[in-house]
Scaffold this active site. Structure first.
Site, short mmCIF file in Angstrom:
data_model
loop_
_atom_site.label_atom_id
_atom_site.label_comp_id
_atom_site.label_asym_id
_atom_site.label_seq_id
_atom_site.Cartn_x
_atom_site.Cartn_y
_atom_site.Cartn_z
N THR A 190 -12.16 -6.71 5.83
CA THR A 190 -12.18 -7.35 4.51
C THR A 190 -11.72 -8.79 4.60
OG1 THR A 190 -11.82 -5.23 3.43
CG2 THR A 190 -11.28 -7.18 2.14
N GLU B 31 0.80 -0.41 3.56
CA GLU B 31 -0.55 -0.58 3.06
C GLU B 31 -0.89 0.48 2.01
OE1 GLU B 31 -3.43 -1.02 6.21
OE2 GLU B 31 -5.10 -0.68 4.85
#
Lengths: 322, 378
Positions: free
Chosen positions: B164, B247
């Site tokens: 990403t 995360e």
């Protein structure tokens, strides 16, 4: 948990585990009175323990965990609201009728273990709660689907005391705490069973489908426990209208997922009277209706949020932190 | 058994001040685009990142020596949830702030810290995560990208995928196999790689909406100095696992669809249907509960615990909630998901991107496996 809550938890754990789901009011209420758990929420000045709602959550949750059918939460709430420590009181969920000049005419239902209670605290038709002597109510008994005793009664021009507490919300929070405990207990039982029961040459818990279902259940139990804690904290700040509605709604939703996984994992044995799963699951199903089902709390919560408007939603959610 | 040990949440004294500050910054910057609001932490906006950096709202918990602000974890949490709830465009610096900066401060060489961290705190240096590979998706231990020694230097070769914002990033932390012939989670190490290193190339992957967040990143004999090794050689798996807790547990795991709930409440203001109000209540109850859970995990992390099980539960529940929301809204509101109404636009966007919610950062199946193991199954 603080040290006091840890002591409370140890005491409740030991006592409730020994009492179990077969305890009855007639035989076992004295053991609750002995440790003054009925005065848990009553102020110290009034002869109670002076506990917070977070203390109460610890005790009510463990009562739910052990499938205890003694009305501890009901007695503790009634005593705190009525500020009475002398005899056991209880609470009710529904009232219809009128209060005028300190006298009540109408009916009260959803009374938890009303027989033998000295007084009942019920929602007042005009807001707040009313306290009425049980003797003034002609009681009719029935059983909840979990076999817990419930009463309804009518009063004619009976004297009542009005108090500025929302007993319905308190009852809802107590049920959320009990649901949190009962879900954890049903989960523990299901995990234990899945690790023991062998089929196709291995434990059920080795099958990925079973693992994933129990993991989903665990998430629901965790959500209910966190919702209970959030609502108990909010109750302590006396800004709990949003939190209690959200918590009962969330707990109600968890019940469906949790009970269906518990029964599915147990297979046919969980469906028997002999096996101790139904003491948890039948109570969970009954509690889902008591003190507000999904429709009730959805309406309360939805209306409130929409009336406040989109721009205030997040600000309101965070404003009640302190 | 209590799978999620609850505790009373204590918010920092400064919380309301920080909330006001973020709300004021967001209002000043403007977040008019409803689809952008629903894409908050994926949407890069360097101008906004630099503004947050200048206001001391990135790298909040890092040491001042490296450009940080030495605030508490819960203060940082307050800022994060405010940014996400407002749908602010935080995509540029999100990964650097969430995990890369922390990783470098914990494991990086002094040279790497000095080079990268202060710029991250200013909101000027962005990071991407080099984990997945064509043959290593959920099965991360199957990574094949290699690092071999050449005197003092390291030479990296291989390919990362689903990276990403690689095309906006200045730096990547990659998990690679630093010991030839090692298997599974042995012999792995993390490296910090500048995105302009010779031999590194990026190829976009266009998603099903036509959007470009994902990339393939090719490493063709990329030469790195010894100081690019992050942490201990061969300790990569352990370092990555700890990084994944950061995360997985953040408020972004349940707030991605907040823009849809806000638009639904706006819609309910004039469409007084009981069904819509009930849905608002249900979604709000879920949001409120997930916030309790997510903040509870943050408090545990703040105390130095590693609540991996609780983090997995928050992400799994949060993703399931975010993913269900578009379908539930579509079922009760008659609005065109192609627009032009804001509610429709947000709905249309989330309908299409929400399948990714239970894939990114650990699939639902992997998370449920972690939870099952935590319950004592297997």
């Amino acid at each position: 948990m603080n040290d006091e809550q840890r002591m409370l938890a140890d005491m409740a754990e030991e006592l409730f585990a020994s009492l179990g789901h077969t305890a009855t009011l007639e035989n076992d209420w004295s053991s609750i009175e002995q440790v003054a758990l009925d005065g848990l929420l009553l102020g110290e000045d009034d002869g109670g323990f002076g506990g917070s709602w977070e203390d109460a959550l610890v005790v009510f949750r463990i009562a739910g965990y052990h499938g205890l059918s003694l009305p501890i939460a009901e007695a503790a709430i009634a005593a705190a609201v009525a500020r009475r420590s002398s005899a056991r009181g209880t609470i009710a969920s529904h009232t219809s009728g009128e209060v005028a000049g300190g006298r009540f005419t109408g009916s009260i239902s959803g009374i938890c273990c009303g027989e033998g209670a000295a007084f009942v605290v019920a929602p007042s038709p005009a807001g707040g709660s009313l306290v009425i002597e049980t003797a003034a109510l002609g009681l009719e008994a029935h059983e909840s689907v979990a076999g817990e005793t419930r009463h309804a009664g009518t009063a004619q021009d009976a004297p009542v005391t009005l108090v500025d507490y929302d007993v319905f919300a308190m009852g809802a929070l107590a049920r959320v705490a009990q649901v949190a405990g009962a879900l954890d207990a049903a989960l523990a039982r299901s995990v234990e069973y899945a690790n023991e029961r062998q089929q196709f040459g291995r434990a059920l818990g080795k099958f990925q489908a079973v693992q994933q279902a129990l993991a989903t259940f665990a998430g629901e139990a965790a959500a209910t426990n966190c919702a209970a804690m959030g609502a108990a904290q909010a109750m302590g700040r006396r800004s709990a209208a949003f939190a209690v509605a959200a918590a009962k709604l969330r707990a109600n939703r968890a019940i469906g997922v949790g009970t269906s996984v518990a029964h599915q994992v147990h297979g046919a044995i969980g469906f028997t009277q002999e096996y101790p799963l139904h003491q948890l699951t039948r109570r969970l199903w009954a509690w889902r209706s008591e003190f507000g089902n999904d429709a009730y709390w959805s309406e309360v919560l939805g209306r409130r949020i929409v009336a406040r408007g989109a721009e205030n939603f997040w600000a309101d959610l965070t404003a009640s932190d302190h | 058994m209590q799978t999620f040990v609850t505790e009373r949440l204590v918010w920092p004294e400064t919380a309301s001040h920080l909330r006001e500050k973020v709300r004021e910054l967001v209002a000043r910057h403007g977040v008019e685009d409803p689809v952008g609001r629903a894409n908050s932490w994926a949407k890069p906006d360097p101008q906004f990142s630099r503004l947050l950096g200048a206001e001391g709202l990135i790298g909040m918990v890092w040491p001042k020596e490296y450009g940080g602000h030495e605030r508490s974890q819960m203060e940082r949490y307050v800022v994060l949830e405010e940014l996400l709830a407002a749908g602010a465009p935080v995509g540029a610096h999100w990964i650097a702030d969430r995990q890369t900066g922390a990783l470098l401060l914990r494991y990086g060489t002094e040279e790497a810290r000095r080079r990268w961290v202060p710029g991250m705190a200013r909101g000027e240096v962005y990071a991407c995560i080099g984990l997945s590979e064509p043959g290593a998706g959920s099965d991360l231990a199957a990574v094949r990208t290699s690092a071999r020694r050449d005197e003092e230097d390291w030479i990296l070769s291989g390919q990362k995928v689903w990276t990403t914002n690689a095309h906006h990033a200045h730096v990547m932390i990659a998990l690679v196999r630093s010991e030839a012939g090692s298997t599974r989670n042995e012999g792995l190490s993390q490296f910090v790689i500048p995105m302009d290193a010779p031999g590194l190339s990026i190829k976009p992957i266009i998603d099903l909406t036509g959007g470009h967040d994902f990339n393939e990143v090719f490493l063709d004999e990329v030469r790195l100095p010894a100081s690019a090794l992050v942490g201990q050689q061969g300790n990569g798996w352990k370092q990555v696992t700890a990084e994944l807790s950061l995360e997985r547990s953040g408020p972004e795991r349940y707030l991605s669809s907040m823009a849809l709930l806000v638009e639904l409440i706006r819609h309910a203001g004039w469409d007084r249907s009981e069904q819509v109000e009930n849905l608002v209540a249900r979604l709000a109850a879920e949001t409120w509960t997930l916030r309790m859970m997510s903040a509870g995990v943050a408090a545990k992390i703040a105390r130095g615990e590693d609540p991996a099980l609780e983090a997995a539960m928050v992400k799994d529940l949060g993703n399931a909630f975010e993913q269900a929301m578009p379908e539930l809204v579509q079922a009760v509101v008659d609005v065109d998901p192609a627009g032009p109404e804001p509610l429709g636009l947000v709905l249309g966007h989330l309908l299409q991107v929400s399948p990714s919610f239970s894939l990114r950062g650990g699939t639902r199946e992997i998370l449920k496996g972690i939870i099952a193991r935590g319950l004592g199954l297997r």
